[in-house]
Motif scaffolding. Structure first.
Motif, short mmCIF file in Angstrom:
data_model
loop_
_atom_site.label_atom_id
_atom_site.label_comp_id
_atom_site.label_asym_id
_atom_site.label_seq_id
_atom_site.Cartn_x
_atom_site.Cartn_y
_atom_site.Cartn_z
N ASN A 53 9.98 12.47 -0.65
CA ASN A 53 10.20 13.62 -1.54
C ASN A 53 9.87 13.28 -2.99
O ASN A 53 9.27 14.08 -3.71
CB ASN A 53 11.64 14.12 -1.43
CG ASN A 53 11.90 14.83 -0.12
OD1 ASN A 53 10.98 15.30 0.54
ND2 ASN A 53 13.16 14.91 0.27
N GLY A 54 10.25 12.09 -3.43
CA GLY A 54 9.93 11.65 -4.79
C GLY A 54 8.43 11.50 -5.00
O GLY A 54 7.88 11.91 -6.02
N ARG A 55 7.76 10.94 -4.00
CA ARG A 55 6.30 10.77 -4.11
C ARG A 55 5.58 12.11 -4.02
O ARG A 55 4.52 12.28 -4.62
CB ARG A 55 5.80 9.80 -3.06
CG ARG A 55 6.25 8.38 -3.37
CD ARG A 55 5.53 7.39 -2.53
NE ARG A 55 5.98 6.03 -2.85
CZ ARG A 55 5.61 4.97 -2.17
NH1 ARG A 55 4.77 5.08 -1.15
NH2 ARG A 55 6.05 3.78 -2.51
N MET A 56 6.15 13.06 -3.29
CA MET A 56 5.55 14.40 -3.23
C MET A 56 5.68 15.10 -4.58
O MET A 56 4.76 15.80 -5.01
CB MET A 56 6.18 15.24 -2.12
CG MET A 56 5.77 14.83 -0.72
SD MET A 56 3.98 14.82 -0.43
CE MET A 56 3.59 16.55 -0.62
N ARG A 57 6.81 14.90 -5.27
CA ARG A 57 6.94 15.46 -6.63
C ARG A 57 5.83 14.90 -7.52
O ARG A 57 5.22 15.62 -8.30
CB ARG A 57 8.31 15.15 -7.21
CG ARG A 57 9.39 16.13 -6.82
CD ARG A 57 10.64 15.99 -7.67
NE ARG A 57 11.22 14.66 -7.65
CZ ARG A 57 12.03 14.21 -6.71
NH1 ARG A 57 12.36 14.99 -5.70
NH2 ARG A 57 12.53 12.98 -6.77
N LYS A 58 5.59 13.60 -7.39
CA LYS A 58 4.53 12.96 -8.17
C LYS A 58 3.16 13.53 -7.79
O LYS A 58 2.32 13.77 -8.65
CB LYS A 58 4.58 11.44 -7.93
CG LYS A 58 3.78 10.66 -8.90
CD LYS A 58 4.46 10.65 -10.25
CE LYS A 58 3.74 9.72 -11.18
NZ LYS A 58 4.13 9.95 -12.56
N TYR A 59 2.96 13.76 -6.49
CA TYR A 59 1.71 14.37 -6.01
C TYR A 59 1.52 15.75 -6.64
O TYR A 59 0.45 16.07 -7.14
CB TYR A 59 1.74 14.46 -4.47
CG TYR A 59 0.59 15.25 -3.89
CD1 TYR A 59 -0.68 14.69 -3.80
CD2 TYR A 59 0.78 16.54 -3.42
CE1 TYR A 59 -1.74 15.41 -3.25
CE2 TYR A 59 -0.27 17.27 -2.87
CZ TYR A 59 -1.52 16.70 -2.79
OH TYR A 59 -2.56 17.41 -2.26
N TYR A 60 2.58 16.56 -6.63
CA TYR A 60 2.51 17.91 -7.21
C TYR A 60 2.20 17.84 -8.71
O TYR A 60 1.49 18.70 -9.23
CB TYR A 60 3.81 18.68 -6.98
CG TYR A 60 4.05 19.06 -5.54
CD1 TYR A 60 3.04 19.53 -4.73
CD2 TYR A 60 5.32 18.94 -4.99
CE1 TYR A 60 3.27 19.87 -3.41
CE2 TYR A 60 5.57 19.28 -3.67
CZ TYR A 60 4.54 19.75 -2.88
OH TYR A 60 4.77 20.09 -1.58
N GLU A 61 2.72 16.84 -9.39
CA GLU A 61 2.42 16.69 -10.82
C GLU A 61 0.94 16.43 -11.05
O GLU A 61 0.41 16.74 -12.11
CB GLU A 61 3.24 15.54 -11.42
CG GLU A 61 4.71 15.86 -11.57
CD GLU A 61 5.53 14.67 -12.03
OE1 GLU A 61 4.94 13.61 -12.36
OE2 GLU A 61 6.76 14.79 -12.06
N GLY A 62 0.28 15.89 -10.07
CA GLY A 62 -1.15 15.63 -10.20
C GLY A 62 -2.03 16.80 -9.84
O GLY A 62 -3.11 16.97 -10.42
N VAL A 63 -1.59 17.64 -8.89
CA VAL A 63 -2.48 18.70 -8.39
C VAL A 63 -2.04 20.12 -8.73
O VAL A 63 -2.82 21.05 -8.55
CB VAL A 63 -2.69 18.59 -6.86
CG1 VAL A 63 -3.31 17.26 -6.48
CG2 VAL A 63 -1.41 18.83 -6.10
N CYS A 64 -0.83 20.31 -9.24
CA CYS A 64 -0.32 21.65 -9.54
C CYS A 64 -0.20 21.85 -11.06
O CYS A 64 0.51 21.11 -11.73
CB CYS A 64 1.04 21.87 -8.89
SG CYS A 64 0.99 21.77 -7.10
N LEU A 65 -0.86 22.87 -11.55
CA LEU A 65 -0.89 23.15 -12.98
C LEU A 65 0.51 23.25 -13.58
O LEU A 65 0.80 22.63 -14.61
CB LEU A 65 -1.68 24.42 -13.26
CG LEU A 65 -1.73 24.90 -14.71
CD1 LEU A 65 -2.36 23.84 -15.61
CD2 LEU A 65 -2.48 26.21 -14.82
#
Length: 98
Positions: A53-65
């Protein structure tokens, strides 16, 4: 405001507007990759879930405006917060980066 946001988009190259806009298959694939990377860690399933879940938040920070830190605002607040503080809302966003 629009010019700063446009400059941020050009520099950060987001793919999606919000985490909800990321297709389910992309999310599941990313989660699977993360789980495979941690398969040999020996950690309990509930701990692995928190890590994913923490790494997915980081993923979203990279791909979601809306989840990205605004590069041109002081303190780099998330784009969603920077717009909200100005009383603005991002209605639509279409990525055209290849």
């Amino acid at each position: 405001v629009g010019k700063k946001l446009a400059m941020h988009i050009v520099a950060a190259k987001p793919t999606y507007q919000t985490p909800e806009d990321v297709p389910t298959d992309v999310v599941e694939k990313e989660k699977q990759i993360l789980l495979e990377q941690m398969a040999d860690s020996g950690k309990p399933a509930e701990i692995l879930e928190k890590i994913v879940n923490g790494r997915m938040r980081k993923y979203y920070e990279g791909v979601c405006l809306t989840e990205q830190g605004h590069m041109l605002e002081e303190g780099n607040p998330k784009v969603s917060k920077a717009l909200k503080d100005l009383g603005l809302e991002l209605v639509t966003f279409k990525s055209s980066f290849i």
